[in-house]
Design an enzyme around this catalytic site. Structure first.
Site, PDB file in Angstrom:
ATOM      1  N   GLY A  15       0.834  -1.197   0.000  1.00 14.20           N
ATOM      2  CA  GLY A  15       0.000   0.000   0.000  1.00 14.20           C
ATOM      3  C   GLY A  15       0.866   1.243   0.000  1.00 14.20           C
ATOM      4  O   GLY A  15       2.094   1.165   0.129  1.00 14.20           O
ATOM      5  N   THR A  41      11.163  -2.216  11.549  1.00 15.91           N
ATOM      6  CA  THR A  41      12.394  -1.892  10.816  1.00 15.91           C
ATOM      7  C   THR A  41      12.722  -0.402  10.850  1.00 15.91           C
ATOM      8  O   THR A  41      13.776   0.006  10.373  1.00 15.91           O
ATOM      9  CB  THR A  41      12.267  -2.325   9.340  1.00 15.91           C
ATOM     10  OG1 THR A  41      11.153  -1.648   8.775  1.00 15.91           O
ATOM     11  CG2 THR A  41      12.092  -3.828   9.221  1.00 15.91           C
ATOM     12  N   HIS A  56       2.624   4.112  17.898  1.00 13.52           N
ATOM     13  CA  HIS A  56       2.416   2.731  17.440  1.00 13.52           C
ATOM     14  C   HIS A  56       2.556   1.756  18.601  1.00 13.52           C
ATOM     15  O   HIS A  56       1.786   0.802  18.724  1.00 13.52           O
ATOM     16  CB  HIS A  56       3.403   2.364  16.334  1.00 13.52           C
ATOM     17  CG  HIS A  56       3.027   2.925  14.996  1.00 13.52           C
ATOM     18  ND1 HIS A  56       1.874   2.551  14.341  1.00 13.52           N
ATOM     19  CD2 HIS A  56       3.624   3.825  14.191  1.00 13.52           C
ATOM     20  CE1 HIS A  56       1.795   3.208  13.193  1.00 13.52           C
ATOM     21  NE2 HIS A  56       2.841   3.986  13.083  1.00 13.52           N
TER      22      HIS A  56
END
Ligand SMILES: Nc1nc2c(ncn2[C@@H]2O[C@H](COP(=O)(O)OP(=O)(O)OP(=O)(O)O)[C@@H](O)[C@H]2O)c(=O)[nH]1
Length: 183
Positions: A15, A41, A56
């Site tokens: 996406g 990452t 997050h």
């Protein structure tokens, strides 16, 4: 509710930025009911990124995730963390590729190693990656090289994935689905 990634399956979720791809990928991993490992990452180079990562982490809190950070050594982390009772979510291949290029590593060799680790995974692996090639051709050579590496990386992961889903505006579109068992 998305269909869960099954044991040992590889799922690639593609996406653009803010497309909802990470949320969709998290849903696939949590729906397995397995232990959850979030392989991050990203590296925080500024305050905005630090805040983004903290948000997050707060969003994942209480949902049973264990976080492992793998800005470069992604193949090793996939090999070490993959287990039959564990669902791995790798978020995302785009920042990993950026880190590999900035560290001046051999991209092809790193991608070969990653693909081998994904192919040998013992449990489901869900990988998030960006589709970056829709814009105009970038003016600088590094950006063009990145765009090409990203497109090739996505193709190579898609080729070994059981399922590939493109997420746009929060909506998933399956590009490849697991083959039905014949009997
Ligand atoms: N280092 C680190 N990075 C994290 C952690 N949690 C999330 N991230 C990173 O946050 C990035 C995703 O955040 P965003 O940039 O907000 O998401 P996005 O990909 O633009 O948006 P969506 O398409 O909606 O997923 C991923 O590359 C993760 O690696 C963490 O605990 N540690």
């Amino acid at each position: 509710m998305p269909t869960p990634a099954r044991r040992g399956t590889v799922t690639l979720v593609l996406g653009g930025a803010r497309s909802g791809k990470s949320r969709f990928a998290e849903g696939l991993a949590t729906a397995t009911g397995l232990d959850l490992v979030y392989v991050a990452t990203a590296q925080a180079f500024d305050d905005e990124m630090r805040e983004r990562i903290a948000r997050h982490r707060a969003d994942r809190a209480g949902e049973g995730w264990r976080t492992v950070e793998a800005p470069l050594a992604l193949a090793g982390v996939v090999a070490a963390e993959s287990a039959p009772e564990t669902a791995l979510l790798v978020d995302c291949l785009t920042l990993w590729l950026t880190n590999v290029m900035l560290a001046d590593l051999d991209v092809e060799r790193e991608v070969d190693g990653l693909l081998a680790a994904i192919g040998a995974a013992q449990g489901p692996v869900v990988l998030v990656s960006n589709e970056v090639g829709y814009g105009i051709v970038p003016e600088n050579a590094l950006a063009r090289a990145f765009r090409d590496h990203q497109g090739r990386l996505n193709q190579r992961v898609a080729a070994i994935a059981d399922r590939v889903t493109l997420v746009a505006a929060g909506l998933p579109l399956d590009l490849k689905l697991p083959k039905e068992p014949t009997s």
